[in-house]
Design a protein around this motif. Structure first.
Motif, short mmCIF file in Angstrom:
data_model
loop_
_atom_site.label_atom_id
_atom_site.label_comp_id
_atom_site.label_asym_id
_atom_site.label_seq_id
_atom_site.Cartn_x
_atom_site.Cartn_y
_atom_site.Cartn_z
N GLY A 199 -12.39 17.65 -3.80
CA GLY A 199 -12.20 16.27 -3.35
C GLY A 199 -11.64 15.35 -4.41
O GLY A 199 -10.75 14.55 -4.14
N ILE A 200 -12.14 15.48 -5.65
CA ILE A 200 -11.67 14.57 -6.69
C ILE A 200 -10.21 14.79 -7.02
O ILE A 200 -9.55 13.90 -7.55
N ARG A 201 -9.68 15.94 -6.70
CA ARG A 201 -8.25 16.17 -6.93
C ARG A 201 -7.44 15.88 -5.67
O ARG A 201 -6.33 15.38 -5.72
N LEU A 202 -8.05 16.24 -4.54
CA LEU A 202 -7.35 16.12 -3.27
C LEU A 202 -7.03 14.67 -2.92
O LEU A 202 -6.01 14.38 -2.30
N VAL A 203 -7.90 13.77 -3.34
CA VAL A 203 -7.73 12.37 -2.95
C VAL A 203 -6.39 11.81 -3.41
O VAL A 203 -5.74 11.05 -2.70
N ASP A 204 -5.94 12.26 -4.57
CA ASP A 204 -4.66 11.76 -5.06
C ASP A 204 -3.51 12.24 -4.19
O ASP A 204 -2.57 11.50 -3.91
N GLU A 205 -3.60 13.49 -3.76
CA GLU A 205 -2.55 13.98 -2.88
C GLU A 205 -2.55 13.21 -1.58
O GLU A 205 -1.49 12.83 -1.05
N PHE A 206 -3.75 12.95 -1.10
CA PHE A 206 -3.86 12.19 0.13
C PHE A 206 -3.21 10.81 -0.02
O PHE A 206 -2.41 10.40 0.81
N LEU A 207 -3.54 10.14 -1.11
CA LEU A 207 -2.99 8.80 -1.32
C LEU A 207 -1.47 8.83 -1.53
O LEU A 207 -0.74 7.99 -1.03
N ALA A 208 -1.02 9.85 -2.25
CA ALA A 208 0.42 9.94 -2.54
C ALA A 208 1.22 10.20 -1.29
O ALA A 208 2.29 9.63 -1.09
N LYS A 209 0.70 11.07 -0.43
CA LYS A 209 1.51 11.48 0.71
C LYS A 209 1.32 10.61 1.94
O LYS A 209 2.17 10.59 2.82
N SER A 210 0.19 9.92 2.02
CA SER A 210 -0.04 9.15 3.24
C SER A 210 0.41 7.70 3.10
O SER A 210 0.53 6.99 4.09
N ASN A 211 0.65 7.26 1.86
CA ASN A 211 1.06 5.88 1.60
C ASN A 211 0.05 4.84 2.08
O ASN A 211 0.42 3.69 2.29
N VAL A 212 -1.18 5.24 2.30
CA VAL A 212 -2.15 4.22 2.72
C VAL A 212 -2.39 3.27 1.56
O VAL A 212 -2.35 3.66 0.41
N SER A 213 -2.64 2.02 1.90
CA SER A 213 -2.94 1.07 0.84
C SER A 213 -4.46 0.90 0.77
O SER A 213 -5.21 1.55 1.51
#
Lengths: 209, 186
Positions: free
Chosen positions: B57-71
């Motif tokens: 999770g601590i690594r995955l969150v960055d991918e999630f933020l990078a690819k989803s563009n959520v603010s």
């Protein structure tokens, strides 16, 4: 000038002369049939390269040195506590030794934090762009606190999207590498390779304008 | 540059590289099986799965933020909504729903009707205490931890234990303010 290739990327930019020397040292004699036809604006970048008498095998590298890498001076990634975890410089302008790059990173980290507190509007996420006479600094901070910033020539475009893309590369090739330890300096070859490609792609976009 | 619009879970899911679902399910099964062999205690396996999930999770969150563009989300409600609608879709290919909010908006349930992790799984009698999908709760906890939310994630309902759906309870314990210094002097 007989034995050299001269192209003024931006009038008065000293760094081009440095680059010129770099190319001269690396490739020996290169010649441009007519210096004046190289023009003095960005617009003629394509033209300037097309008439160059060069073996095709080296022209790519020269392009890289002259155009792509000239737009971006260096790239930094700092972790959430302000430690420099990645530094790469492109071309000779703005090159720094390890100590200086570490200093810049922690200095920027602090300035970024201070700017958040000084900001008159609430919910400020820190400095995004610092413009100086000789360079621009574009910064992108992810929601997890990692900061990515590039130092580039003044007025360089599309740096936000480049930083965003670097972030994606970081998530793919650094964070997904099981042997990468969080918050530690990045030593991932795949990341390096893909980053270089991304910066080159930026160069292509740069030439296309 | 204009802010990039957030992408929907479907859009991201369509664009990322995917693996065969069976390979994924079987690999996960093999991991759980191996943990059971190594640790012997079901409780220990639950803990280990949770820890593994946290590390992911601590690594995955960055991918999630990078690819989803959520603010930045305005509140915990929006956060859980994004996890259920975008996060689960992006990484597992399923959509979850959020229900059972408590009065002060700090505790809710994420309900999963479909879960690719359990496609072929039947819990034997010896493993009744096992939370087979405990890795998922760890992932959520780890991911939220990195965006300054301390949470507690527990399983409420589990299809493998005879319930009709999977239900994860997400409880916001505290929101760490993102201010400097990060407790440097402690």
């Amino acid at each position: 000038m007989e034995s050299t290739f001269y192209y003024e990327l931006r009038s008065g930019a000293q760094k081009n002369w440095l680059l010129l020397d770099l190319v001269r040292n690396r490739f020996g004699r290169l010649r441009s049939p007519d210096r004046s036809s190289a023009g003095d604006s960005l617009k003629s970048a394509k033209a300037a390269t097309s008439f160059l008498w060069l073996p095709s095998c080296v022209s790519g590298e020269i392009l890289e040195i002259f155009f792509g890498m000239a737009a971006i001076y260096s790239l930094y990634i700092i972790n959430k506590s302000g430690g420099l975890i990645y530094y790469k410089d492109y071309g000779s302008a703005g090159r720094m030794d390890t100590n200086d790059s570490l200093r810049v990173a922690s200095l920027w980290h602090s300035m970024h934090a201070i700017s958040q507190q000084l900001s008159p509007v609430s919910g400020c996420s820190g400095i995004e762009l610092l413009q100086a006479d000789t360079f621009d600094l574009h910064c992108f901070q992810s929601l997890t606190g990692t900061k990515f910033f590039v130092v580039c020539e003044p007025g360089a475009q599309h740096m936000e999207s480049l930083l965003k893309f670097v972030y994606e590369l970081y998530t793919d090739y650094v964070l997904k590498n099981p042997f990468y330890e969080m918050e530690m300096p990045i030593r991932c070859e795949l990341f390096d390779i893909n980053l270089t490609q991304a910066v080159q792609k930026d160069r292509v976009a740069f030439l296309g304008r | 540059m204009a802010p990039v619009a957030p992408r929907s879970g479907d859009a991201i899911f369509a664009n990322v590289e995917r693996v065969n679902a069976e390979l994924f399910t079987l690999t996960y099964g093999a991991i759980v099986r191996q943990l059971l062999t190594d640790l012997e205690e079901v409780e220990e396996v639950n803990k280990q799965l949770d820890q593994m999930g946290y590390n992911i999770g601590i690594r995955l969150v960055d991918e999630f933020l990078a690819k989803s563009n959520v603010s930045r989300c305005v509140d915990f409600r929006e956060t859980t909504d994004v996890i259920a609608k975008v996060g689960f879709k992006m990484f597992l290919g399923v959509t979850a729903s959020v229900t059972n909010w408590d009065a002060d908006g700090t505790c809710c349930s994420i309900v999963l009707e479909d879960n690719p992790l359990v496609d072929f799984v039947e819990l034997p009698d010896t493993c009744q205490g096992l939370y087979y999908c405990n890795i998922l709760s760890g992932v959520i906890r780890g991911a939220l931890d990195m965006v300054s939310m301390k949470t507690e994630v527990t399983w409420i309902r589990d299809v493998l234990r005879g319930d009709d759906v999977f239900e994860l309870q997400v409880k916001l314990l505290k929101q760490v303010p993102e201010e400097y210094p990060y407790k440097d002097d402690e």
